[in-house]
Design an enzyme around this catalytic site. Structure first.
Site, PDB file in Angstrom:
ATOM      1  N   LYS A 252       0.852  -1.195   0.000  1.00 47.44           N
ATOM      2  CA  LYS A 252       0.000   0.000   0.000  1.00 47.44           C
ATOM      3  C   LYS A 252       0.883   1.238   0.000  1.00 47.44           C
ATOM      4  O   LYS A 252       1.713   1.424   0.885  1.00 47.44           O
ATOM      5  CB  LYS A 252      -0.894  -0.006   1.244  1.00 47.44           C
ATOM      6  CG  LYS A 252      -1.627   1.303   1.514  1.00 47.44           C
ATOM      7  CD  LYS A 252      -2.295   1.292   2.879  1.00 47.44           C
ATOM      8  CE  LYS A 252      -2.845   2.660   3.248  1.00 47.44           C
ATOM      9  NZ  LYS A 252      -3.419   2.674   4.630  1.00 47.44           N
ATOM     10  N   ASP A 257      -2.342  10.601   3.578  1.00 50.30           N
ATOM     11  CA  ASP A 257      -3.737  10.215   3.783  1.00 50.30           C
ATOM     12  C   ASP A 257      -4.448  11.220   4.690  1.00 50.30           C
ATOM     13  O   ASP A 257      -4.278  11.203   5.904  1.00 50.30           O
ATOM     14  CB  ASP A 257      -3.807   8.817   4.393  1.00 50.30           C
ATOM     15  CG  ASP A 257      -5.246   8.354   4.597  1.00 50.30           C
ATOM     16  OD1 ASP A 257      -6.140   8.899   3.915  1.00 50.30           O
ATOM     17  OD2 ASP A 257      -5.465   7.452   5.417  1.00 50.30           O
ATOM     18  N   LYS A 264      -9.799  13.024   8.469  1.00 45.70           N
ATOM     19  CA  LYS A 264      -9.229  12.633   9.758  1.00 45.70           C
ATOM     20  C   LYS A 264      -9.187  13.839  10.708  1.00 45.70           C
ATOM     21  O   LYS A 264      -9.185  14.991  10.262  1.00 45.70           O
ATOM     22  CB  LYS A 264      -7.793  12.126   9.570  1.00 45.70           C
ATOM     23  CG  LYS A 264      -7.642  10.817   8.837  1.00 45.70           C
ATOM     24  CD  LYS A 264      -6.166  10.476   8.702  1.00 45.70           C
ATOM     25  CE  LYS A 264      -5.966   9.158   7.970  1.00 45.70           C
ATOM     26  NZ  LYS A 264      -6.421   8.005   8.767  1.00 45.70           N
ATOM     27  N   ASP A 275       1.939   6.523   5.575  1.00 47.90           N
ATOM     28  CA  ASP A 275       0.888   5.589   5.167  1.00 47.90           C
ATOM     29  C   ASP A 275       1.268   4.845   3.889  1.00 47.90           C
ATOM     30  O   ASP A 275       0.483   4.061   3.378  1.00 47.90           O
ATOM     31  CB  ASP A 275      -0.438   6.324   4.991  1.00 47.90           C
ATOM     32  CG  ASP A 275      -1.637   5.433   5.270  1.00 47.90           C
ATOM     33  OD1 ASP A 275      -1.470   4.412   5.972  1.00 47.90           O
ATOM     34  OD2 ASP A 275      -2.741   5.740   4.787  1.00 47.90           O
ATOM     35  N   ASP A 334     -11.874   7.078   4.320  1.00 48.84           N
ATOM     36  CA  ASP A 334     -10.633   6.896   5.068  1.00 48.84           C
ATOM     37  C   ASP A 334     -10.251   5.421   5.179  1.00 48.84           C
ATOM     38  O   ASP A 334      -9.207   5.092   5.727  1.00 48.84           O
ATOM     39  CB  ASP A 334     -10.762   7.519   6.466  1.00 48.84           C
ATOM     40  CG  ASP A 334      -9.428   7.637   7.177  1.00 48.84           C
ATOM     41  OD1 ASP A 334      -8.396   7.691   6.472  1.00 48.84           O
ATOM     42  OD2 ASP A 334      -9.402   7.682   8.418  1.00 48.84           O
ATOM     43  N   GLU A 336      -9.214   3.630   2.764  1.00 50.61           N
ATOM     44  CA  GLU A 336      -8.774   3.699   1.366  1.00 50.61           C
ATOM     45  C   GLU A 336      -7.703   2.682   1.010  1.00 50.61           C
ATOM     46  O   GLU A 336      -7.600   2.255  -0.139  1.00 50.61           O
ATOM     47  CB  GLU A 336      -8.281   5.111   1.054  1.00 50.61           C
ATOM     48  CG  GLU A 336      -6.842   5.432   1.408  1.00 50.61           C
ATOM     49  CD  GLU A 336      -6.518   5.292   2.894  1.00 50.61           C
ATOM     50  OE1 GLU A 336      -5.359   4.951   3.207  1.00 50.61           O
ATOM     51  OE2 GLU A 336      -7.404   5.495   3.745  1.00 50.61           O
ATOM     52  N   ARG A 338      -7.328  -0.433   1.656  1.00 50.76           N
ATOM     53  CA  ARG A 338      -7.854  -1.727   1.190  1.00 50.76           C
ATOM     54  C   ARG A 338      -8.356  -1.632  -0.250  1.00 50.76           C
ATOM     55  O   ARG A 338      -8.362  -2.626  -0.976  1.00 50.76           O
ATOM     56  CB  ARG A 338      -8.942  -2.218   2.137  1.00 50.76           C
ATOM     57  CG  ARG A 338     -10.189  -1.372   2.207  1.00 50.76           C
ATOM     58  CD  ARG A 338     -10.996  -1.610   3.471  1.00 50.76           C
ATOM     59  NE  ARG A 338     -10.291  -1.096   4.645  1.00 50.76           N
ATOM     60  CZ  ARG A 338     -10.765  -1.199   5.896  1.00 50.76           C
ATOM     61  NH1 ARG A 338     -11.916  -1.808   6.124  1.00 50.76           N
ATOM     62  NH2 ARG A 338     -10.082  -0.710   6.900  1.00 50.76           N
TER      63      ARG A 338
END
Length: 487
Positions: A252, A257, A264, A275, A334, A336, A338
């Site tokens: 990933k 993010d 967030k 991230d 959020d 995201e 996956r």
């Protein structure tokens, strides 16, 4: 800051400033021959009191210009213990402001153990020494010179041996994770990966246009609120002459993010520069394999995006069709990572037909609640692969803990409007439902493992083998997995 290794054919004992020696748990020196420098030391070690024996390092002035540093070792130390010992020793030297040391080849176990031990020990020192100072105007001025018999350091000087390539791969991972989001956005990241073709990796870059044509709408959707591009990058290493299926690693790469429209909280959002750590581990591993000419066929696949709120950003309630053909209802933008992995996993399985797939991601905060910063969460559809990962992790000190997957969790991510939804709105089992979601995109029952490294990729305190900041967790783990089972 740097450690400089200086191999030499012959050590001149009279010119040595700080002589490093090794002793057992009672501070009895290992064999050192008849050299003059050791005569007083033997008497010194006999006089060490019980309090001093509890310390791992002792210093002894030989004369006004020369000092001996004695390191206490346990009998039959493991590779990991040698490495952590080296890391602790580096901290000791830095605190004492010692800038040059010399290892004696007369004082390191038996002849058959010398290379293995000293390289593990120096490897730990090198791991601990990394600090990200790229953007500091005033950098640390601490540098360490290590003098050593050339025969002892030979493995470090040979690029085919694992120590030097591992350090380069791990440090590359740390550098990528440490970069701020305004520097390492997806466009810049893709450019840096293209440079890895110089070391023998085949690098293929799929930009947003190509991804849309392929039908990777889950991945593209995450990045559509950003002015930056979105990419899928593949890195292939063909180190084996056999035509066996490769081993595959997927990461990933959310370069920053914000949470998107599901924004967030502002507090600690700055940490979301890491991230993309899952992708950085895959990249660092592939660089390591190429540098050490690993006898394996391997592929790394990373999805690179930036998740930003914008007039064009993905909305809660949107439905997208993934590369697999399955549809996903986006209930929270959020969740995201996956979505990025979903398309990357199916693509990897279909294009490369690998023996197995391991994906890595800073996927959920829930895994930190479960395991803190001691273990990465391991989810898998395959007992053999799980056991191999667990064993490799124990050997290198990058531990994983297997968590459950079960069909009963599926009901928590089934959607009324699409094939599935990207979060569990009922609550609970956050890491498991995320992994359960990913499992749906392994279409051909390929052995697969998901490592949730959210608690392991970045540390706000010093670890055994790393300083504050990016840890590089996963590179040594996966390299050991390959080294022990697939070469």
């Amino acid at each position: 800051m740097a450690i400089i290794l200086k191999p030499t054919d012959k050590l001149d004992e009279k010119s040595i400033n700080n002589y490093v020696l090794f002793a057992d748990e009672n501070y009895s020196l290992f064999s050192v021959g008849s050299s003059f420098i050791f005569k007083d030391l033997k008497n010194f070690t006999k006089s060490i009191n019980k309090t001093s024996k509890k310390r791992d390092f002792l210093t002894f002035n030989l004369n006004s210009k020369q000092t001996a540093i004695i390191i206490k070792l346990k009998k039959n130390q493991s590779e990991l213990e040698n490495e952590t010992g080296g890391a602790s020793f580096y901290e000791f030297l830095k605190k004492a402001e010692i800038n040059e040391i010399t290892f004696s080849d007369k004082n390191i176990y038996s002849a058959s153990q010398k290379n293995i031990f000293i390289n593990d020990f120096i490897h730990g020192m090198l791991l601990k020494s990394y600090e990200f100072e790229k953007y500091k105007t005033k950098k640390s001025n601490y540098n360490l010179k290590i003098n050593c018999n050339k025969k002892l350091l030979l493995p470090n000087l040979n690029s085919k041996y694992r120590y030097k390539p591992l350090i380069e791969g791990i440090n590359f991972t740390k550098e990528l994770v440490s970069e701020p989001g305004n520097i390492l956005h997806p466009d810049e990241y893709a450019k840096r990966l293209k440079q890895l073709s110089k070391i023998g990796l085949k690098v293929s870059i799929y930009d947003k246009k190509k991804l849309k044509n392929l039908g990777m709408n889950a991945l593209v959707g995450v990045g559509q609120g950003s002015i930056r591009g979105s990419y899928l990058v593949t890195l292939e290493w063909k180190g084996s002459k056999s035509k066996k299926d490769p081993v595959a690693f997927v990461g990933k790469g959310v370069c920053f993010d914000t949470g998107g429209i599901s924004l967030k909280p502002a507090k600690f959002m700055e940490d979301m520069t890491y991230d993309m750590a899952g992708s950085a581990v895959v990249v660092g591993l592939m660089k390591t394999l190429a540098l050490r000419k690993a006898n394996v066929n391997a592929v790394g696949v990373v999805g690179l995006v930036e998740n930003m709120p914008d007039g064009n950003a993905q909305r809660p309630g949107d439905i997208v069709k993934s590369y697999s053909g399955k549809t996903i209802e986006i209930l929270n933008t959020d969740a995201e990572g996956r979505l990025v992995l979903a398309d990357a996993l199916t693509f990897t399985e279909q294009k490369f037909k690998p023996k197995f797939i391991v994906d890595l991601a800073t996927l959920t905060g829930a895994i930190i609640v479960s395991l803190g910063s001691e273990y990465a969460g391991l989810f898998s559809n395959d007992d053999k692969l799980s056991a191999q990962l667990s064993n490799a992790g124990e050997k290198v000190g990058e531990k994983v803990w297997r968590m459950p997957l079960h069909k009963n969790y599926d009901k928590l991510i089934n959607s009324k409007n699409a094939d599935m939804q990207n979060i569990n709105y009922i609550g609970g089992a956050g890491s498991t439902t995320a992994a359960q979601f990913l499992q749906r995109f392994i279409l051909k029952k390929t052995p697969w493992a998901h490592l949730d490294i959210a608690g392991m990729a970045f540390s706000k305190y010093n670890g055994a083998l790393n300083s504050w900041g990016a840890t590089g967790f996963g590179v040594r783990l996966l390299n050991k997995l390959i080294e022990d089972n697939y070469e």
